[in-house]
Design an enzyme around this catalytic site. Sequence first.
Site, PDB file in Angstrom:
ATOM      1  N   GLU A   1      -4.662  -2.926  -3.316  1.00  0.00           N
ATOM      2  CA  GLU A   1      -3.490  -2.194  -3.803  1.00  0.00           C
ATOM      3  C   GLU A   1      -3.685  -1.757  -5.251  1.00  0.00           C
ATOM      4  OE1 GLU A   1      -1.037  -5.467  -2.962  1.00  0.00           O
ATOM      5  OE2 GLU A   1      -1.108  -5.081  -0.806  1.00  0.00           O
TER       6      GLU A   1
ATOM      7  N   SER B   1       0.846  -1.202   0.000  1.00  0.00           N
ATOM      8  CA  SER B   1       0.000   0.000   0.000  1.00  0.00           C
ATOM      9  C   SER B   1       0.877   1.247   0.000  1.00  0.00           C
ATOM     10  CB  SER B   1      -0.915   0.007   1.227  1.00  0.00           C
ATOM     11  OG  SER B   1      -1.830  -1.060   1.174  1.00  0.00           O
TER      12      SER B   1
ATOM     13  N   GLY C   1      -6.107  -0.214   7.943  1.00  0.00           N
ATOM     14  CA  GLY C   1      -6.253   0.943   8.819  1.00  0.00           C
ATOM     15  C   GLY C   1      -5.808   0.665  10.237  1.00  0.00           C
TER      16      GLY C   1
END
Length: 179
Positions: free
Chosen positions: A146, A44, A86
């Site tokens: 991604e 990411s 996250g």
Amino acid sequence: MSELAVILDELAHVPDPLASKEVSELIRLIRNAKRIYLSGAGRSGLMIRAFANRLMQLGFTISVVGEISEPHTQPGDLLIINSASGCSMQLLAQAKVAVSNGVKVVIITTDVHSPLAKVADTVVKIAAQSKVSQTTSLQPMGSLFEQMSLLLFDAISLKLMKITGIDETSMRKNHADIE
């Protein structure tokens, strides 16, 4: 079906986040930021680095978090984090420092209830498989998130080109020449 056809088919079935009010807000924040900081971990992080490069070519003042040349943050700056889960403690610590310095924080993620999402001013959701999600994909781990984040960043770049009137010829003037 070939492996590439499978990937393209999976991407075609991810809902398009570009028309969301959160992406519109991200574009507004980018345009108004004094400096844009970009961060992410793992793959990411690679996708957000590609976005950093594109924003620099568009003439925005950017820094990739963790680079030796990264300056101190100031109010009016923007931090954009790309994190499928996250949950990265490192990214969460970065976001908390940014918030304490008056920096706006945007996260691109699959989980709008994640720890990073709770700290962010704006949360852009990509409804795609990640390494921690239950969503299925034939691709390993977080590949679908991604890939979709990179495509979203390229689409945002195209929107910014249109809004600012910057064309590819102008962008080339900001392209690296000592490679």
